[in-house]
Design a protein around this motif. Structure first.
Motif, PDB file in Angstrom:
ATOM      1  N   ASN A 145      36.766  27.623  66.352  1.00 36.11           N
ATOM      2  CA  ASN A 145      38.026  28.290  66.059  1.00 36.11           C
ATOM      3  C   ASN A 145      39.189  27.401  66.463  1.00 36.11           C
ATOM      4  N   SER A 146      40.309  27.515  65.740  1.00 35.32           N
ATOM      5  CA  SER A 146      41.518  26.789  66.125  1.00 35.32           C
ATOM      6  C   SER A 146      41.998  27.300  67.474  1.00 35.32           C
ATOM      7  N   VAL A 147      42.621  26.419  68.235  1.00 35.94           N
ATOM      8  CA  VAL A 147      43.211  26.785  69.516  1.00 35.94           C
ATOM      9  C   VAL A 147      44.715  26.592  69.375  1.00 35.94           C
ATOM     10  N   LYS A 148      45.486  27.648  69.718  1.00 38.01           N
ATOM     11  CA  LYS A 148      46.939  27.604  69.614  1.00 38.01           C
ATOM     12  C   LYS A 148      47.531  27.673  71.019  1.00 38.01           C
ATOM     13  N   ILE A 149      48.417  26.718  71.302  1.00 34.06           N
ATOM     14  CA  ILE A 149      49.059  26.674  72.610  1.00 34.06           C
ATOM     15  C   ILE A 149      50.567  26.705  72.403  1.00 34.06           C
ATOM     16  N   PRO A 150      51.255  27.746  72.900  1.00 33.44           N
ATOM     17  CA  PRO A 150      52.716  27.788  72.784  1.00 33.44           C
ATOM     18  C   PRO A 150      53.335  26.813  73.791  1.00 33.44           C
ATOM     19  N   LEU A 151      54.084  25.842  73.269  1.00 28.26           N
ATOM     20  CA  LEU A 151      54.743  24.860  74.132  1.00 28.26           C
ATOM     21  C   LEU A 151      56.127  25.393  74.484  1.00 28.26           C
ATOM     22  N   LYS A 152      56.266  25.851  75.685  1.00 32.59           N
ATOM     23  CA  LYS A 152      57.533  26.441  76.133  1.00 32.59           C
ATOM     24  C   LYS A 152      58.488  25.354  76.611  1.00 32.59           C
ATOM     25  N   ASN A 153      59.762  25.689  76.647  1.00 36.92           N
ATOM     26  CA  ASN A 153      60.799  24.790  77.137  1.00 36.92           C
ATOM     27  C   ASN A 153      60.447  24.315  78.548  1.00 36.92           C
ATOM     28  N   GLY A 154      60.312  23.003  78.729  1.00 37.99           N
ATOM     29  CA  GLY A 154      60.003  22.446  80.040  1.00 37.99           C
ATOM     30  C   GLY A 154      58.519  22.352  80.345  1.00 37.99           C
ATOM     31  N   SER A 155      57.671  22.552  79.349  1.00 39.06           N
ATOM     32  CA  SER A 155      56.226  22.485  79.576  1.00 39.06           C
ATOM     33  C   SER A 155      55.695  21.074  79.320  1.00 39.06           C
ATOM     34  N   VAL A 156      54.471  20.850  79.795  1.00 39.55           N
ATOM     35  CA  VAL A 156      53.786  19.583  79.565  1.00 39.55           C
ATOM     36  C   VAL A 156      52.371  19.884  79.074  1.00 39.55           C
ATOM     37  N   LEU A 157      51.924  19.090  78.126  1.00 37.78           N
ATOM     38  CA  LEU A 157      50.568  19.179  77.606  1.00 37.78           C
ATOM     39  C   LEU A 157      50.000  17.765  77.619  1.00 37.78           C
TER      40      LEU A 157
END
Length: 182
Positions: A145-157
């Motif tokens: 399954n696809s994985v969705k990650i919400p990138l919030k203001n000030g986040s790091v991935l």
């Protein structure tokens, strides 16, 4: 996040106040390439990127992606700070290069792709800091399954090298907002 062996790390990194300050400084300081320099080849035809792009490095490097070889600009203070934070976050890298994508609205996005350009170290992690409006990073892998990650203001991935070999990633806007994202 090790779901489906993705080997991805995500967290809120900067406070809202600090993220907003960084965003405003990026808005003032970043110089973007002219649109005619940033195109993508699809079936031997060139199309403009649906976003603004810039590249900065600590040396006189070039950056090659999507069939474009672009010169880098010398690092400026705000980007030196971000590079230091990337190195501190991962504790295993010596990052010397920043590619900046500026998305103005929900139409600006990156289609599914792998970061596999020849001038990238294949054993290096990829670190993404996100500033501005929230956007969603979507990871795809055959038979999962696809994985969705919400990138919030000030986040790091951060994606470890194994992730980039296994996955296709895509960045799209989740919410319509007049504020852009870096």
């Amino acid at each position: 996040m090790n779901e489906n062996n993705l080997n991805i790390f995500y967290q809120q990194y900067f406070s809202k106040k600090e993220a907003d300050q960084i965003f405003e400084e990026l808005e003032r300081e970043i110089e973007y390439f002219p649109s005619e320099m940033t195109t993508v080849a699809v079936f031997d035809k060139r199309y403009p990127f649906p976003r603004k792009v810039s590249a900065y490095a600590d040396k006189n490097l070039t950056c090659t992606f999507s069939g474009n070889t672009l010169p880098t600009k010398p690092l400026i203070a705000i980007l030196i700070k971000i590079l230091k934070e990337a190195n501190k976050f991962l504790k295993d890298g010596s990052f010397n290069y920043i590619l900046i994508n500026r998305y103005k609205d929900g139409q600006d996005k990156i289609e599914s792709h792998r970061d596999n350009e020849t001038d990238m170290d294949p054993n290096s992690s990829i670190v993404t800091f996100s500033f501005g409006v929230e956007r969603t990073m979507i990871f795809k892998r055959p038979n999962f399954n696809s994985v969705k990650i919400p990138l919030k203001n000030g986040s790091v991935l951060a994606m470890k090298p194994s992730s980039n070999k296994l996955l296709l990633s895509r960045k799209s806007q989740r919410k319509k907002n007049k504020r852009c994202s870096h």
